[in-house]
Motif scaffolding. Structure first.
Motif, PDB file in Angstrom:
ATOM      1  N   VAL A 112       0.827  -1.215   0.000  1.00  0.00           N
ATOM      2  CA  VAL A 112       0.000   0.000   0.000  1.00  0.00           C
ATOM      3  C   VAL A 112       0.858   1.261   0.000  1.00  0.00           C
ATOM      4  CG1 VAL A 112      -1.685   1.334   1.311  1.00  0.00           C
ATOM      5  CG2 VAL A 112      -2.028  -1.115   0.971  1.00  0.00           C
ATOM      6  N   PRO A 113       1.899   1.379   0.847  1.00  0.00           N
ATOM      7  CA  PRO A 113       2.759   2.569   0.745  1.00  0.00           C
ATOM      8  C   PRO A 113       3.439   2.693  -0.613  1.00  0.00           C
ATOM      9  CG  PRO A 113       3.093   1.474   2.845  1.00  0.00           C
ATOM     10  CD  PRO A 113       2.253   0.550   2.023  1.00  0.00           C
ATOM     11  N   GLY A 116       1.398   4.325  -3.221  1.00  0.00           N
ATOM     12  CA  GLY A 116       1.168   5.753  -3.013  1.00  0.00           C
ATOM     13  C   GLY A 116       2.347   6.636  -3.359  1.00  0.00           C
ATOM     14  N   ASN A 117       3.443   6.057  -3.886  1.00  0.00           N
ATOM     15  CA  ASN A 117       4.594   6.896  -4.200  1.00  0.00           C
ATOM     16  C   ASN A 117       4.366   7.680  -5.495  1.00  0.00           C
ATOM     17  OD1 ASN A 117       5.118   5.173  -6.367  1.00  0.00           O
ATOM     18  ND2 ASN A 117       6.670   3.990  -5.253  1.00  0.00           N
ATOM     19  N   HIS A 120       3.558   5.766  -8.888  1.00  0.00           N
ATOM     20  CA  HIS A 120       2.218   5.224  -9.036  1.00  0.00           C
ATOM     21  C   HIS A 120       1.152   6.311  -9.005  1.00  0.00           C
ATOM     22  CE1 HIS A 120       4.492   1.598  -7.814  1.00  0.00           C
ATOM     23  NE2 HIS A 120       3.623   0.970  -8.586  1.00  0.00           N
ATOM     24  N   LYS A 121       1.458   7.486  -8.490  1.00  0.00           N
ATOM     25  CA  LYS A 121       0.512   8.594  -8.506  1.00  0.00           C
ATOM     26  C   LYS A 121       0.131   8.966  -9.932  1.00  0.00           C
ATOM     27  CE  LYS A 121      -0.649  10.104  -4.370  1.00  0.00           C
ATOM     28  NZ  LYS A 121      -2.087  10.205  -3.972  1.00  0.00           N
ATOM     29  N   PHE A 127      -5.592   7.547  -5.661  1.00  0.00           N
ATOM     30  CA  PHE A 127      -5.288   6.565  -4.621  1.00  0.00           C
ATOM     31  C   PHE A 127      -4.574   7.228  -3.445  1.00  0.00           C
ATOM     32  CE2 PHE A 127      -2.366   3.429  -2.694  1.00  0.00           C
ATOM     33  CZ  PHE A 127      -3.306   2.517  -2.242  1.00  0.00           C
ATOM     34  N   THR A 128      -5.026   6.910  -2.226  1.00  0.00           N
ATOM     35  CA  THR A 128      -4.403   7.399  -0.998  1.00  0.00           C
ATOM     36  C   THR A 128      -3.787   6.216  -0.273  1.00  0.00           C
ATOM     37  OG1 THR A 128      -6.027   9.165  -0.787  1.00  0.00           O
ATOM     38  CG2 THR A 128      -4.752   8.609   1.182  1.00  0.00           C
ATOM     39  N   ALA A 129      -2.516   6.313   0.027  1.00  0.00           N
ATOM     40  CA  ALA A 129      -1.789   5.203   0.648  1.00  0.00           C
ATOM     41  C   ALA A 129      -2.080   5.129   2.136  1.00  0.00           C
ATOM     42  CB  ALA A 129      -0.294   5.338   0.396  1.00  0.00           C
ATOM     43  N   ALA A 133      -7.317   0.547   2.306  1.00  0.00           N
ATOM     44  CA  ALA A 133      -7.378   1.228   1.016  1.00  0.00           C
ATOM     45  C   ALA A 133      -8.813   1.203   0.494  1.00  0.00           C
ATOM     46  CB  ALA A 133      -6.440   0.550   0.024  1.00  0.00           C
TER      47      ALA A 133
END
Length: 285
Positions: A112-113, A116-117, A120-121, A127-129, A133
């Motif tokens: 998940v983190p 969110g980098n 991948h944004k 998407f919010t890490a 989720a």
């Protein structure tokens, strides 16, 4: 006629039909599952035949083992092999759940983190890490996570109490107090059934009011995977303890010879410990 005195040597059973019967059951179950997943009507009939044969095998084979045990055919060496076998079985179950807990850890701490980098944004800007989720690519629809301080907390209290009641039953057996043994086991079986009832209620509420299903992204899949498999283990443990209760009512087990009861109690304590991990890492944190 079998001797009622414990045998000094290792017991070697006679050739048995039960492994062949079990293999036949597995064949029909596998065939039925394959047909059912391919929407073939005969799949349901094959599954029914498989389960019927499996139940016949379980009653027949376990009944034979109970008869051998009550006839005094099992020596201390056999008892030790049973203990090692149950220990390794529970160890395999520990590894089974460890894999699922490891998957949950990997998803929450790494995957998940990572999604969110900045890289991948560009692919998933909405998407919010954070856990759980809620949006693509992890979940197509919004859902409500299951709160810890509701039915899960009640079920935690139920399982912890059941661990106490099965221990009380064990103490009664050691003291040759048959009433304490039976009532302790009956209470444990009742608590196990109550746990399963509340879990079904929890699932129904989560699906109907929280929009939480297996399709609810990685949270939904890990939630139902972990709690569902644990529920299956609670069901098996409750059945095992119910069998121990029936045997206790029939007068089976002695203060110095009762490994079948101990094996069921070991399994039940294992189920309790797994639930504590689930409550902390799935519901609470």
């Amino acid at each position: 006629m079998a001797s009622t005195q414990p045998q000094p040597h290792y017991f070697v059973p006679q050739p048995s039909k039960w492994p062949l019967v079990g293999s036949t059951a597995m064949f029909f179950l596998g065939l039925g599952a394959a047909f059912t997943m391919n929407h073939m009507e005969m799949g349901h009939y094959a599954l029914g035949i498989g389960f019927a044969i499996l139940l016949y095998m379980l009653f027949g084979w376990f009944g034979q083992v109970v008869g051998e045990s009550e006839s005094g055919l099992y020596s201390k060496k056999v008892d030790m092999s049973f203990r090692w076998s149950m220990s390794w079985f529970i160890f395999s179950e520990v590894m089974f759940f460890a894999a699922f807990f490891g998957a949950l850890y990997y998803i929450r701490v790494i995957s998940v983190p990572e999604l969110g980098n900045m890289t991948h944004k560009l692919l998933w800007p909405d998407f919010t890490a954070m856990w759980p989720a809620q949006v693509a690519p992890v979940a197509p629809e919004h859902f409500t996570p299951v709160a810890a301080w509701g039915l899960p907390a009640i079920n935690t209290l139920i399982l912890l109490t059941s661990g106490i009641t099965v221990t009380i039953a064990h103490w009664g057996l050691i003291k040759n107090n048959r009433a304490q043994l039976i009532w302790g086991l009956a209470a444990t079986v009742g608590l196990g059934a109550l746990f399963l009832y509340f879990q079904v209620e929890e699932y129904g509420h989560a699906i109907a009011h929280g929009n939480l299903t297996l399709a609810s992204g990685v949270y939904g899949s890990t939630f139902y995977m972990l709690t569902g498999f644990h529920g299956a283990h609670v069901t098996l443990g409750t059945i095992m303890l119910l069998v121990m209760l029936v045997r206790s009512i029939k007068g089976h087990f002695k203060p110095d010879s009762h490994f079948a009861f101990e094996a069921a109690a070991w399994y039940w304590h294992f189920v309790d410990v797994v639930w504590l991990g689930l409550f902390v890492f799935v519901y609470w944190l």
